[in-house]
Each structure stands twice: as C-alpha cells, then as structure tokens.
Design a protein around this motif. Structure first.
Motif, PDB file in Angstrom:
ATOM      1  N   UNK A 174       0.841  -1.199   0.000  1.00  0.00           N
ATOM      2  CA  UNK A 174       0.000   0.000   0.000  1.00  0.00           C
ATOM      3  C   UNK A 174       0.879   1.252   0.000  1.00  0.00           C
ATOM      4  N   UNK A 175       1.879   1.274   0.904  1.00  0.00           N
ATOM      5  CA  UNK A 175       2.746   2.451   1.019  1.00  0.00           C
ATOM      6  C   UNK A 175       3.582   2.639  -0.253  1.00  0.00           C
ATOM      7  N   UNK A 176       4.059   1.529  -0.824  1.00  0.00           N
ATOM      8  CA  UNK A 176       4.885   1.613  -2.041  1.00  0.00           C
ATOM      9  C   UNK A 176       4.077   2.188  -3.198  1.00  0.00           C
ATOM     10  N   UNK A 177       2.810   1.794  -3.277  1.00  0.00           N
ATOM     11  CA  UNK A 177       1.956   2.287  -4.358  1.00  0.00           C
ATOM     12  C   UNK A 177       1.623   3.762  -4.147  1.00  0.00           C
ATOM     13  N   UNK A 178       1.408   4.141  -2.900  1.00  0.00           N
ATOM     14  CA  UNK A 178       1.139   5.546  -2.585  1.00  0.00           C
ATOM     15  C   UNK A 178       2.350   6.385  -3.031  1.00  0.00           C
ATOM     16  N   UNK A 179       3.546   5.859  -2.763  1.00  0.00           N
ATOM     17  CA  UNK A 179       4.758   6.596  -3.122  1.00  0.00           C
ATOM     18  C   UNK A 179       4.993   6.576  -4.638  1.00  0.00           C
ATOM     19  N   UNK A 180       4.823   5.408  -5.255  1.00  0.00           N
ATOM     20  CA  UNK A 180       5.036   5.297  -6.708  1.00  0.00           C
ATOM     21  C   UNK A 180       4.041   6.195  -7.447  1.00  0.00           C
ATOM     22  N   UNK A 181       2.809   6.234  -6.967  1.00  0.00           N
ATOM     23  CA  UNK A 181       1.803   7.092  -7.599  1.00  0.00           C
ATOM     24  C   UNK A 181       2.228   8.560  -7.515  1.00  0.00           C
ATOM     25  N   UNK A 182       2.810   8.957  -6.378  1.00  0.00           N
ATOM     26  CA  UNK A 182       3.300  10.333  -6.238  1.00  0.00           C
ATOM     27  C   UNK A 182       4.425  10.584  -7.250  1.00  0.00           C
ATOM     28  N   UNK A 183       5.322   9.607  -7.423  1.00  0.00           N
ATOM     29  CA  UNK A 183       6.412   9.756  -8.412  1.00  0.00           C
ATOM     30  C   UNK A 183       5.838   9.885  -9.821  1.00  0.00           C
ATOM     31  N   UNK A 184       4.828   9.093 -10.146  1.00  0.00           N
ATOM     32  CA  UNK A 184       4.230   9.147 -11.487  1.00  0.00           C
ATOM     33  C   UNK A 184       3.506  10.474 -11.708  1.00  0.00           C
ATOM     34  N   UNK A 185       2.826  10.963 -10.675  1.00  0.00           N
ATOM     35  CA  UNK A 185       2.166  12.272 -10.806  1.00  0.00           C
ATOM     36  C   UNK A 185       3.210  13.353 -11.029  1.00  0.00           C
ATOM     37  N   UNK A 186       4.363  13.232 -10.356  1.00  0.00           N
ATOM     38  CA  UNK A 186       5.466  14.161 -10.575  1.00  0.00           C
ATOM     39  C   UNK A 186       5.954  14.083 -12.016  1.00  0.00           C
ATOM     40  N   UNK A 187       6.174  12.857 -12.509  1.00  0.00           N
ATOM     41  CA  UNK A 187       6.631  12.658 -13.893  1.00  0.00           C
ATOM     42  C   UNK A 187       5.632  13.243 -14.884  1.00  0.00           C
ATOM     43  N   UNK A 188       4.387  13.171 -14.500  1.00  0.00           N
ATOM     44  CA  UNK A 188       3.287  13.631 -15.343  1.00  0.00           C
ATOM     45  C   UNK A 188       3.178  15.152 -15.375  1.00  0.00           C
ATOM     46  N   UNK A 189       3.946  15.827 -14.503  1.00  0.00           N
ATOM     47  CA  UNK A 189       3.926  17.285 -14.471  1.00  0.00           C
ATOM     48  C   UNK A 189       2.949  17.870 -13.460  1.00  0.00           C
ATOM     49  N   UNK A 190       2.348  17.042 -12.630  1.00  0.00           N
ATOM     50  CA  UNK A 190       1.447  17.577 -11.593  1.00  0.00           C
ATOM     51  C   UNK A 190       2.262  18.451 -10.635  1.00  0.00           C
ATOM     52  N   UNK A 191       1.649  19.504 -10.135  1.00  0.00           N
ATOM     53  CA  UNK A 191       2.336  20.441  -9.240  1.00  0.00           C
ATOM     54  C   UNK A 191       2.092  20.065  -7.775  1.00  0.00           C
ATOM     55  N   UNK A 192       3.058  20.424  -6.938  1.00  0.00           N
ATOM     56  CA  UNK A 192       2.857  20.324  -5.483  1.00  0.00           C
ATOM     57  C   UNK A 192       2.782  18.907  -4.955  1.00  0.00           C
ATOM     58  N   UNK A 193       3.494  17.960  -5.590  1.00  0.00           N
ATOM     59  CA  UNK A 193       3.515  16.586  -5.078  1.00  0.00           C
ATOM     60  C   UNK A 193       4.672  16.480  -4.076  1.00  0.00           C
ATOM     61  N   UNK A 194       4.329  16.309  -2.817  1.00  0.00           N
ATOM     62  CA  UNK A 194       5.353  16.300  -1.760  1.00  0.00           C
ATOM     63  C   UNK A 194       5.200  15.060  -0.881  1.00  0.00           C
ATOM     64  N   UNK A 195       6.288  14.300  -0.741  1.00  0.00           N
ATOM     65  CA  UNK A 195       6.291  13.106   0.120  1.00  0.00           C
ATOM     66  C   UNK A 195       7.660  13.001   0.790  1.00  0.00           C
ATOM     67  N   UNK A 196       7.751  12.189   1.855  1.00  0.00           N
ATOM     68  CA  UNK A 196       9.045  11.931   2.479  1.00  0.00           C
ATOM     69  C   UNK A 196       9.764  10.806   1.734  1.00  0.00           C
ATOM     70  N   UNK A 197      11.085  10.927   1.585  1.00  0.00           N
ATOM     71  CA  UNK A 197      11.883   9.855   0.976  1.00  0.00           C
ATOM     72  C   UNK A 197      13.326   9.985   1.448  1.00  0.00           C
ATOM     73  N   UNK A 198      14.053   8.866   1.361  1.00  0.00           N
ATOM     74  CA  UNK A 198      15.471   8.821   1.761  1.00  0.00           C
ATOM     75  C   UNK A 198      16.309   9.080   0.509  1.00  0.00           C
ATOM     76  N   UNK A 199      16.927  10.266   0.461  1.00  0.00           N
ATOM     77  CA  UNK A 199      17.590  10.709  -0.772  1.00  0.00           C
ATOM     78  C   UNK A 199      18.975  11.300  -0.500  1.00  0.00           C
ATOM     79  N   UNK A 200      19.722  11.459  -1.570  1.00  0.00           N
ATOM     80  CA  UNK A 200      20.980  12.213  -1.579  1.00  0.00           C
ATOM     81  C   UNK A 200      20.615  13.623  -1.128  1.00  0.00           C
TER      82      UNK A 200
END
Ligand code: NAI
Length: 338
Positions: free
Chosen positions: A255-281
C-alpha cells in the motif's frame, strides 16, 4: 505454449499499441521482486493505477503465474512477465519507473542490518541492469536495509557514470503511513486527515517522526510523545513478531509503495505540489543521505525541504539518528568501493 498462445500474444500487442496511441499519459513501470510478499500485492495495485500503461513484472521465480493472474484484471495497464537474470535487461528496457522490493525480509530477532549480506548483492545486480538499460528511470528502492541499499545503488550508478541523485529514492513511506495511523488513533481523528513528517532513515532510531510538525497542529504529552515515537520506530518489528517467522510487513508495505510510486508518477506527469518523504541524496544535514520531505517532479526529487523547527526531544532524536545513519551509509558505500 497452448495452441492459441500466438493469437493471445498478438492481441496483447495490439492492446499495447492501442494503449500507447491512446490519449492521456501512460508510464512504463517495472517491479523487480514482483513475485514476493510485497511484490505480488504491489503488482496488483500498480495494475489498478491509471497512470501505468505497461507493467513489467520481474523476479527470479514465479513471475509467469503472477503475471497470468494479474493480467486478467480489466484495468488499462498491459502486464508482461520476465523471469530470471537473463530477462532482466528486457524487463528494464524503456522503463520510466523501477520499483525494487527484491530481497529477503526479517525474521523475529533480526535487525534490518542483518539482511545486509544477502540484499546488498541483489541490489547491486539490479542497479547494474538499471544503469545499462534505463539510466534515466526513477528508482524506488524498498529492499532493506534502505539506509545502506540506497548508498549502494548510488555507488553502482556513479561507477557506471549514470548517477542522477534526483532519480534515486529510498522508500520510507511505510514509516509515514504508520505514523499517520498511530497519531490519528491518539488524536481520535481519521488517519486521512493526519500528516506526520518522518525524517532520518528507515531503521530503529533513525526513523524520526516530527510530532511537533503534525498536521493538523496538535500537542502531545511527554508520555504520548514517548509512546508514539517508540511505536513508529518499532512498527516493522511489531509486524515481524506477529508474523512469527513468516516475514515482515508486506500488505501495508505494498500500500505504502503504491502511494509513493503514484506520487512519483504524478510528478513525472507534471502535476504540481507533489510532496512526500523519501530517503535521498541530501544536504539537509552533514550526512550524504537523509530522509525528509521532497517535491516530486518530472526529474524525480526536484526539491528537498529542510527539517523545519525541531523541539528539544526531536533534536536529541536527530543526534542519535545521525550517528547510526552515518555507519549504515558508510557500510553501503564500502560494499561497492572495496
Ligand atoms: P519476500 O521474500 O517475500 O520476497 C522477495 C522477492 O524477491 C522474492 O520473490 C524473491 O524471489 C525475489 N528476489 C530474490 N532475489 C532476487 C533477485 N536477484 N532479483 C529479483 N528478485 C529477487 O520478501 P518481502 O517480504 O517481499 O520483502 C522484500 C524486501 O522488502 C525485504 O528486503 C524487506 O526487508 C523489505 N521491506 C522494506 C520495507 C520498507 O519500508 N522499505 C518494509 C518491508 C519490507
């Protein structure tokens, strides 16, 4: 193959072409480790995501069965099976988003770090494939210990000359999902109304919920703060113990992975204001990697937000988290550099 296999194959191609020509966005997504405890429900939920046009299911076992099963769902995405190392490159070609839940899970008494020896090698192999076949893909890394596997992936990509820090994201969404649930219980709210930032990393004391920044604005007694922090940090262990040897969180993780992947896809799609927590550089602390809120866009994590004001309890937690994180990150880096 059954006699009508070729016909089915040509229909499936016809549908893929139709989908590719069709209106609207559609992304190609690969799941590596798709036949596992997380992989199967994750594959099912991604088949239901309208932003996915093609879904590649890769594992070293059982993907034909999982794919046959999921492909009968009457949703838009076309599903394809890839089995074994020889098909890894085909599984990754032309992919926009790669989700990686491959690797062994914990058993009672184990820490996430105990998984290092097996999972580090698996993640290295898969990331070498990504560097070769889809170096521009966004990568969602779930395999534990995330605090070390993300640095491993980064080193593999650096070696291959394909590293783009914005495109590599360690999935800490389950910590946020748990935090929202447990905090909502204490506040007597619907979890959908609650937003808890969880920063740091994804193991024990490195999981740092920022209860002072909960939305809607809320205050907690010292007892509530201790209870919530401990429960969020040990949520994974709670599931490992309840499953008593049968593995760790799979359904809530999917469930959590899909919630996060969907946020990434919305970002790729150009949706604005998609904000989530992630472990990054990250440059949010002096450590090379850190989890915090990020803004997801066409290039992955396009903006990394600072931690915001912390209270004294959180500042003390941050120091503990950083100490453990520094070691886990170093362990991942040396695995590739040695
Ligand atoms: P599982 O054992 O049920 O499934 C793992 C799958 O990976 C299996 O189907 C296995 O065949 C596959 N696999 C093994 N080696 C592979 C390779 N070289 N290439 C492709 N696939 C390979 O385990 P489960 O429960 O699905 O957990 C997977 C990982 O996710 C574990 O490392 C676990 O610790 C981690 N996890 C991470 C969480 C997070 O919040 N980031 C939460 C829960 C689990």
């Amino acid at each position: 193959h059954p006699p009508n296999f070729q016909m089915e194959e040509s229909f499936s191609l016809r549908r893929e072409n139709c989908r590719a020509k069709g209106a609207g966005p559609g992304f190609k997504v690969a799941i590596l480790g798709a036949a596992g405890g997380i992989g199967q429900p994750l594959s099912m939920l991604m088949k239901m995501n309208p932003l996915v046009s093609v879904l590649h299911l890769y594992d070293v076992v059982n993907t034909p069965g999982v794919t046959a099963d999921i492909s009968h769902m009457d949703t838009g995405a076309v599903v394809r099976s890839f089995l074994g190392q020889k098909q890894l490159e085909d599984a990754l070609s032309g992919v926009d988003l790669v989700i990686i839940p491959a690797g062994v899970p914990r058993k009672p008494g184990m820490t996430r770090d105990d998984l290092f020896n097996i999972n580090a090698g698996i993640v290295r192999t898969l990331c070498e494939g990504i560097a070769k076949c889809c170096p521009r893909a966004i990568v969602n890394l779930i395999s534990n210990p995330v605090n070390s596997t993300v640095p491993i992936a980064a080193e593999v990509f650096k070696k291959a000359g394909t590293y783009d820090p914005k495109r590599l994201l360690g999935v800490t969404m389950l910590d946020v999902v748990r935090a929202n649930t447990f905090v909502a219980e204490v506040l007597g709210l619907d979890p959908r109304q609650v937003d808890v930032p969880v920063v740091g990393g994804h193991a024990g004391v490195t999981i740092l919920p920022l209860l002072s920044q909960v939305k809607p604005p809320s205050t907690f007694t010292p007892q509530e703060t201790d209870y919530l922090t401990a429960r969020i940090q040990n949520g994974g262990t709670e599931v490992v113990e309840a499953k008593a040897g049968a593995g760790s969180a799979t359904l809530s993780m999917a469930y959590a992975a899909v919630k996060f992947a969907d946020a990434c896809l919305r970002g790729l799609n150009g949706d604005q204001g998609v904000i989530e927590c992630a472990f990054v550089d990250s440059q949010v602390t002096e450590l090379p990697f850190f989890a915090s809120k990020v803004r997801l866009g066409r290039n992955g994590a396009e903006e990394i937000f600072p931690l915001g004001p912390l209270n004294e309890y959180e500042r003390a937690g941050l120091e503990k988290a950083k100490k453990e994180l520094a070691e886990s990150i170093q362990k991942g880096v040396s695995f590739i550099k040695k």
